[in-house]
Scaffold this active site. Structure first.
Site, PDB file in Angstrom:
ATOM      1  N   GLU A 132       0.829  -1.216   0.000  1.00  0.00           N
ATOM      2  CA  GLU A 132       0.000   0.000   0.000  1.00  0.00           C
ATOM      3  C   GLU A 132       0.864   1.267   0.000  1.00  0.00           C
ATOM      4  O   GLU A 132       0.567   2.230  -0.681  1.00  0.00           O
ATOM      5  CB  GLU A 132      -0.917   0.018   1.227  1.00  0.00           C
ATOM      6  CG  GLU A 132      -2.116  -0.901   1.118  1.00  0.00           C
ATOM      7  CD  GLU A 132      -3.027  -0.521  -0.036  1.00  0.00           C
ATOM      8  OE1 GLU A 132      -3.314   0.672  -0.199  1.00  0.00           O
ATOM      9  OE2 GLU A 132      -3.424  -1.413  -0.797  1.00  0.00           O
TER      10      GLU A 132
ATOM     11  N   CYS B 135     -13.035   2.192 -14.040  1.00  0.00           N
ATOM     12  CA  CYS B 135     -13.418   3.595 -13.826  1.00  0.00           C
ATOM     13  C   CYS B 135     -12.162   4.461 -13.879  1.00  0.00           C
ATOM     14  O   CYS B 135     -11.778   5.103 -12.912  1.00  0.00           O
ATOM     15  CB  CYS B 135     -14.129   3.737 -12.480  1.00  0.00           C
ATOM     16  SG  CYS B 135     -15.028   5.281 -12.354  1.00  0.00           S
TER      17      CYS B 135
ATOM     18  N   CYS C  61     -25.052   4.458 -11.376  1.00  0.00           N
ATOM     19  CA  CYS C  61     -24.010   5.495 -11.332  1.00  0.00           C
ATOM     20  C   CYS C  61     -24.551   6.831 -11.853  1.00  0.00           C
ATOM     21  O   CYS C  61     -24.897   6.954 -13.038  1.00  0.00           O
ATOM     22  CB  CYS C  61     -22.807   5.038 -12.156  1.00  0.00           C
ATOM     23  SG  CYS C  61     -21.534   6.306 -12.259  1.00  0.00           S
TER      24      CYS C  61
ATOM     25  N   CYS D  68     -19.288  -1.848 -16.769  1.00  0.00           N
ATOM     26  CA  CYS D  68     -19.131  -1.616 -15.327  1.00  0.00           C
ATOM     27  C   CYS D  68     -20.337  -2.176 -14.563  1.00  0.00           C
ATOM     28  O   CYS D  68     -21.479  -1.934 -14.947  1.00  0.00           O
ATOM     29  CB  CYS D  68     -18.987  -0.120 -15.062  1.00  0.00           C
ATOM     30  SG  CYS D  68     -18.927   0.270 -13.304  1.00  0.00           S
TER      31      CYS D  68
ATOM     32  N   CYS E 160     -17.713   2.391 -18.899  1.00  0.00           N
ATOM     33  CA  CYS E 160     -19.008   2.310 -18.217  1.00  0.00           C
ATOM     34  C   CYS E 160     -19.859   1.153 -18.730  1.00  0.00           C
ATOM     35  O   CYS E 160     -20.613   0.559 -17.967  1.00  0.00           O
ATOM     36  CB  CYS E 160     -19.760   3.624 -18.373  1.00  0.00           C
ATOM     37  SG  CYS E 160     -18.833   5.005 -17.709  1.00  0.00           S
TER      38      CYS E 160
HETATM   39  S1  SF4 Z   1     -20.482   3.519 -14.604  1.00  0.00           S
HETATM   40 FE1  SF4 Z   1     -19.774   4.996 -13.106  1.00  0.00          FE
HETATM   41  S2  SF4 Z   1     -18.501   3.806 -11.729  1.00  0.00           S
HETATM   42 FE2  SF4 Z   1     -18.749   2.585 -13.580  1.00  0.00          FE
HETATM   43  S3  SF4 Z   1     -16.982   3.099 -14.876  1.00  0.00           S
HETATM   44 FE3  SF4 Z   1     -18.658   4.462 -15.435  1.00  0.00          FE
HETATM   45  S4  SF4 Z   1     -18.329   6.305 -14.216  1.00  0.00           S
HETATM   46 FE4  SF4 Z   1     -17.143   4.662 -13.266  1.00  0.00          FE
END
Ligand code: SF4
Length: 355
Positions: A37, A192, A208, A202, A199
């Site tokens: 980390e 992201c 989102c 995602c 997206c």
């Molecule tokens: S949907 Fe939202 S959380 Fe997912 S990659 Fe796109 S901006 Fe990021």
């Protein structure tokens, strides 16, 4: 999405697509998670990969790190930069050995009391290596949450940071906290991403807010630009018949320390005095286009004047003043805007000759 749906979607994605083969994900211990980390702060995974194994081979335990010569620790860190991280790492190792019997404390509060460990790093150590439900908010997670909630404002502001931490806390599940932490880091690092979030694949896309608004890259908002205080100054360029301009060397400390610059006046009425001090008389002056120079803490609006001068017959030579010949410029350190102004003066003098 409810917090349960959120964490479920993230974990499901992690099981299929998350990264499971990073060296610090093998043989997980608080020590290994902590070192990784700290290395990953301000450094890409691809770079850390080259350092982590070498570090672990040389210093496999917190005791070994505590006892190592500082030079050895810094040598193993060479190339990672931000050496305070390495020094703090060893300071913290000594505390773990001397005050905690070589075992990492098992609470976020005690972990954050160690040098170089902030709340997010403490959360990562506690959750990944101890399975404790502790939220994290590193750069990647901050970006995911700021977008998911369309969080307005710069995350460096306490109000915005508090809102993001509250959401980090709310979404962290009670079960599989270790995988969830890793999953959120992976999601931020691989889907992201800063400029081109993926997206469409995602797991959070249906909830989102930034995605639904079509404004993913608007979040997290950047640091607001400060409006800097403005100052104004008048810079006369006293030009003699040889086409040379009078410059002076600034004191070695302060703005443009030790560089050659133009004299500065508050207003044009002071011009005659300035000329007289140097055995000169102004015969004509003309305003040139102004320019603005930005310093870290203020903006300087410069009003340049080209002033043609005659000698009064008395030569006044003062240290730290010189005639800068525009045709055969001497090699001197010039303040950046002064360099631009001298160029303008040269253009104007040449244009004047041909008129
Ligand atoms: S949907 Fe939202 S959380 Fe997912 S990659 Fe796109 S901006 Fe990021």
């Amino acid at each position: 999405m409810s917090p349960e749906q959120f964490s479920h979607a993230v974990l499901q994605w992690y099981d299929q697509h998350g990264r499971h083969d990073l060296p610090w994900q093998q043989g997980i211990t608080p020590y290994r998670v902590w070192v990784s980390e700290i290395m990953l702060q301000q450094t890409q995974v691809s770079t850390v990969l080259n350092y982590f194994d070498r570090f672990m081979q040389a210093l496999p335990t917190v005791q070994a790190l505590a006892e190592a010569p500082e030079d050895e620790v810094l040598h193993l860190w060479t190339g990672l930069g931000y050496y305070t991280r390495a020094r703090n790492l060893q300071k913290a190792a000594k505390i773990v050995v001397e005050q905690h019997g070589g075992e990492f404390p098992r609470s976020v509060e005690q972990l954050t009391a160690l040098p170089g460990i902030g709340r997010s790093t403490a959360g990562a150590i506690a959750s990944i290596s101890m399975g404790i439900r502790a939220p994290i908010l590193d750069g990647n997670v901050k970006r995911v949450l700021a977008r998911y909630t369309a969080q307005a404002g710069y995350p460096g502001e306490p109000k915005v940071a508090n809102a993001l931490w509250a959401n980090a806390e709310r979404f962290t599940p009670y079960a599989r906290a270790n995988h969830y932490t890793q999953a959120m880091m992976d999601l931020g690092a691989t889907l992201c991403t800063r400029s081109k979030p993926s997206c469409l694949i995602c797991p959070l896309k249906t909830g989102c807010q930034a995605h639904l608004l079509g404004e993913e890259t608007r979040y997290p908002e950047p640091k607001p630009r400060k409006t800097l205080p403005q100052r104004r100054t008048l810079m006369p360029m006293l030009a003699n018949h040889e086409g040379a301009i009078l410059l002076y060397r600034r004191p070695s400390s302060g703005l443009w320390g030790g560089l050659w610059s133009l004299p500065e006046l508050d207003n044009l009425e002071q011009l005659d005095d300035l000329a007289y001090q140097h055995g000169l008389r102004a015969t004509g002056s003309q305003a040139l286009d102004g320019l603005t120079h930005t310093f870290s803490h203020f903006q300087l609006a410069i009003e340049p004047w080209l002033v043609r001068v005659d000698s009064l017959g008395t030569t006044v030579t003062e240290p730290d003043w010189l005639w800068y010949n525009l045709a055969t410029p001497p090699r001197l350190g010039l303040a950046a805007p002064v360099k631009k102004l001298l160029k303008r003066a040269a253009d104007e003098l040449i244009a004047g000759e041909s008129r």
